[in-house]
Design an enzyme around this catalytic site. Structure first.
Site, PDB file in Angstrom:
ATOM      1  N   TRP A   1      67.390 -38.488  42.965  1.00  0.00           N
ATOM      2  CA  TRP A   1      67.080 -38.970  41.612  1.00  0.00           C
ATOM      3  C   TRP A   1      65.686 -38.472  41.250  1.00  0.00           C
ATOM      4  O   TRP A   1      64.763 -38.555  42.055  1.00  0.00           O
ATOM      5  CB  TRP A   1      67.110 -40.497  41.517  1.00  0.00           C
TER       6      TRP A   1
ATOM      7  N   GLU B   1      71.902 -38.407  40.934  1.00  0.00           N
ATOM      8  CA  GLU B   1      71.916 -39.636  40.108  1.00  0.00           C
ATOM      9  C   GLU B   1      71.386 -39.372  38.706  1.00  0.00           C
ATOM     10  O   GLU B   1      70.250 -38.937  38.531  1.00  0.00           O
ATOM     11  CB  GLU B   1      71.069 -40.717  40.797  1.00  0.00           C
TER      12      GLU B   1
ATOM     13  N   LYS C   1      70.550 -40.373  34.559  1.00  0.00           N
ATOM     14  CA  LYS C   1      69.870 -41.454  33.840  1.00  0.00           C
ATOM     15  C   LYS C   1      69.810 -41.107  32.360  1.00  0.00           C
ATOM     16  O   LYS C   1      69.779 -39.934  31.991  1.00  0.00           O
ATOM     17  CB  LYS C   1      68.463 -41.626  34.417  1.00  0.00           C
TER      18      LYS C   1
ATOM     19  N   ASP D   1      74.289 -45.144  38.350  1.00  0.00           N
ATOM     20  CA  ASP D   1      73.513 -46.385  38.449  1.00  0.00           C
ATOM     21  C   ASP D   1      73.900 -47.212  37.228  1.00  0.00           C
ATOM     22  O   ASP D   1      73.841 -46.716  36.093  1.00  0.00           O
ATOM     23  CB  ASP D   1      72.020 -46.042  38.466  1.00  0.00           C
TER      24      ASP D   1
ATOM     25  N   HIS E   1      71.720 -47.180  34.092  1.00  0.00           N
ATOM     26  CA  HIS E   1      71.269 -45.909  33.538  1.00  0.00           C
ATOM     27  C   HIS E   1      72.054 -45.409  32.332  1.00  0.00           C
ATOM     28  O   HIS E   1      72.097 -44.211  32.071  1.00  0.00           O
ATOM     29  CB  HIS E   1      71.287 -44.834  34.630  1.00  0.00           C
TER      30      HIS E   1
ATOM     31  N   HIS F   1      75.017 -47.051  42.270  1.00  0.00           N
ATOM     32  CA  HIS F   1      73.870 -47.920  42.460  1.00  0.00           C
ATOM     33  C   HIS F   1      74.193 -49.125  41.598  1.00  0.00           C
ATOM     34  O   HIS F   1      74.087 -49.041  40.372  1.00  0.00           O
ATOM     35  CB  HIS F   1      72.584 -47.272  41.942  1.00  0.00           C
TER      36      HIS F   1
ATOM     37  N   ASP G   1      66.873 -50.745  31.651  1.00  0.00           N
ATOM     38  CA  ASP G   1      67.082 -50.488  33.082  1.00  0.00           C
ATOM     39  C   ASP G   1      66.117 -51.338  33.905  1.00  0.00           C
ATOM     40  O   ASP G   1      65.216 -50.838  34.548  1.00  0.00           O
ATOM     41  CB  ASP G   1      66.829 -48.988  33.326  1.00  0.00           C
TER      42      ASP G   1
ATOM     43  N   ASP H   1      66.599 -53.445  36.489  1.00  0.00           N
ATOM     44  CA  ASP H   1      66.813 -53.616  37.922  1.00  0.00           C
ATOM     45  C   ASP H   1      66.726 -55.072  38.385  1.00  0.00           C
ATOM     46  O   ASP H   1      66.092 -55.364  39.405  1.00  0.00           O
ATOM     47  CB  ASP H   1      65.866 -52.717  38.724  1.00  0.00           C
TER      48      ASP H   1
ATOM     49  N   ASP I   1      70.883 -51.252  43.911  1.00  0.00           N
ATOM     50  CA  ASP I   1      69.565 -50.791  43.463  1.00  0.00           C
ATOM     51  C   ASP I   1      68.961 -51.805  42.505  1.00  0.00           C
ATOM     52  O   ASP I   1      69.239 -51.782  41.305  1.00  0.00           O
ATOM     53  CB  ASP I   1      69.683 -49.409  42.791  1.00  0.00           C
TER      54      ASP I   1
END
Ligand code: RNT
Ligand code: ZN
Length: 417
Positions: A184, A225, A227, A258, A261, A285, A293, A295, A325
């Site tokens: 990433w 990955e 985004k 992810d 993302h 993820h 984003d 997390d 993640d």
């Protein structure tokens, strides 16, 4: 009523719909979740010159007890793993290398810098996954790495990624289970670019060079990955979904999706069936974006269940490599791992206890009334009784009793750091 009695009642309810609960638990036991080490220390790592977190990702909160050494981080992971049913994997980043006090540049990292992790993984019967770290570094200070206009900077990151693939190969060979090495990069622009193509051409060339290095594919699996946006790359990200989807299909690499993302209302659950028609495998993820984003720790929400349903009902447990993640420093970090990972497993169990074949048939028959009715009724079926029985059978605390273990660990270990 005992756990077993409640389980038997639940089983009867599910079996009425053709769901084999015992079989589901046997399958669930074998599904590994790749647990990201970086929740334990706010993505700090152990480099000699520690750099501030960069790359448009952010950890907020200052809950006490953060791990600051490899020993502490491994001890915290062991605690979390003791509260999570099943055998899982641990996902490392290059910044978690142990270099014995010596400064080793990222492009010079070698398997030997991860010997302690491998030894520990063997002792704990864990698989390991890996990520090159293309952020928190002076050569990524302007938010550009593999697509950087400066050839020297690109070269440095290309070599770092090659070194990382070799470390992944070493993990896979040593542990007898292939390592997923995921790239990433943060590359992008805050403001509207005047050229979207040139950086993407450079990223493509950099990836070609990274993957040209000879690495045994039976030990190391490469993923990329994508985004959509980040802090400081709101207008343009070089490694977008379309970019990597195209690259992965043409070059036989894995796309890693992810869940944070994409556009806030765009869901990854809806992409799995489409992508698996064209690629054999993909990686996830699993995260929880809250408006962006962010997390957040994964909760058992609608999208998590939908994601699990898509994997289970399409018989794709062997095709989708599930990783987590998230990073939250406002709560106990070991609890964060425990909550998020238990939720991922719960969602898979929920999906396995759904009469998927019957529901598919209802759709084929155009019986949307019964489809909706059953999906909704199943939400209040005695899922909890099966989950509790599973935890007990797997030797981990049932229901919220795991919190007691966290409380003592926090008092005895974490707060004394
Ligand atoms: C960042 C990506 C990436 C990181 C980790 C630390 O937006 O999600 O996966 O979170 O590599
Ligand atoms: Zn991610």
């Amino acid at each position: 009523m005992s756990l077993k009695e409640s389980y038997e009642i639940a089983k009867t309810a599910y079996e009425k719909w053709g769901v084999n609960v015992d079989d589901a638990l046997e399958i669930l036991k074998k599904v590994p979740i790749s647990i990201h080490c970086w929740q334990g220390d706010d993505i700090s790592g152990f480099e000699i010159d520690q750099h501030e977190l960069s790359g448009g990702i952010d950890v907020t909160g200052n809950y006490p007890g953060k791990a600051t050494t490899p020993e502490e981080l491994r001890s915290d992971l062991e605690k979390a793993l003791s509260l999570i049913p099943g055998k899982h994997r641990v996902n490392l980043h290059a910044i978690y290398a142990e270099t014995n006090g010596e400064k080793v540049e990222r492009d010079k990292l070698e398997p030997k810098h991860f010997e302690n992790w491998v030894k520990w993984a063997k002792e704990n019967k864990l698989g390991l996954d890996f990520n090159p770290t293309l952020f928190s570094h002076e050569k990524a200070a302007d938010g550009l790495t593999l697509s950087h206009p400066d050839e020297e900077i690109r070269e440095f990151w290309i070599n770092h990624c090659i070194a990382s693939r070799k470390i992944g190969e070493y993990f896979g060979r040593e542990l007898g289970t292939p390592c997923l090495t995921n790239i990433w990069i943060p590359d992008g622009y805050k403001d509207v670019p005047s050229d979207r193509l040139t950086p993407r051409k450079r990223l493509k060339e950099s990836l070609d060079q990274i993957f040209a290095a000879d690495v045994n594919e039976s030990h190391n699996i490469d993923a990329i990955e994508s985004k959509l946006f980040g802090i400081g790359s709101e207008s343009y990200v070089v490694g977008s979904h379309e970019f990597y989807l195209g690259y992965a299909l043409r070059n036989n690499k894995l796309c890693l999706l992810d869940t944070g993302h994409f556009h806030p209302t765009e869901t990854v659950s809806n992409k799995i069936s489409a992508m698996l028609l064209y690629s054999d495998k993909l990686a996830l993820h699993v995260s929880r974006p809250v408006r962006w984003d962010s997390d957040h720790v994964v909760t058992l929400d609608d999208e998590l269940r939908e994601l699990a349903l898509e994997i289970v009902r399409n018989d794709a447990l062997d095709q989708v490599m599930i990783g987590l993640d998230f990073f939250d420093a406002s709560i106990n970090r070991v609890a964060a791992w425990t909550i998020g990972t238990r939720n991922m497993i719960k969602a898979l169990l929920y999906a396995m206890l759904t009469p998927n074949d019957y529901l598919k048939q209802l759709q084929e028959d155009g019986n949307f009334t019964e489809r909706l009715a059953l999906i909704e009724e199943f939400k209040t079926y005695p899922f909890g009784a099966v989950w509790d029985y599973y935890c007990d059978k797997m030797g981990v605390p049932v229901k919220e009793t795991w919190l007691d273990a966290i409380k003592s660990y926090e008092e005895d270990v974490m707060l004394n750091r």
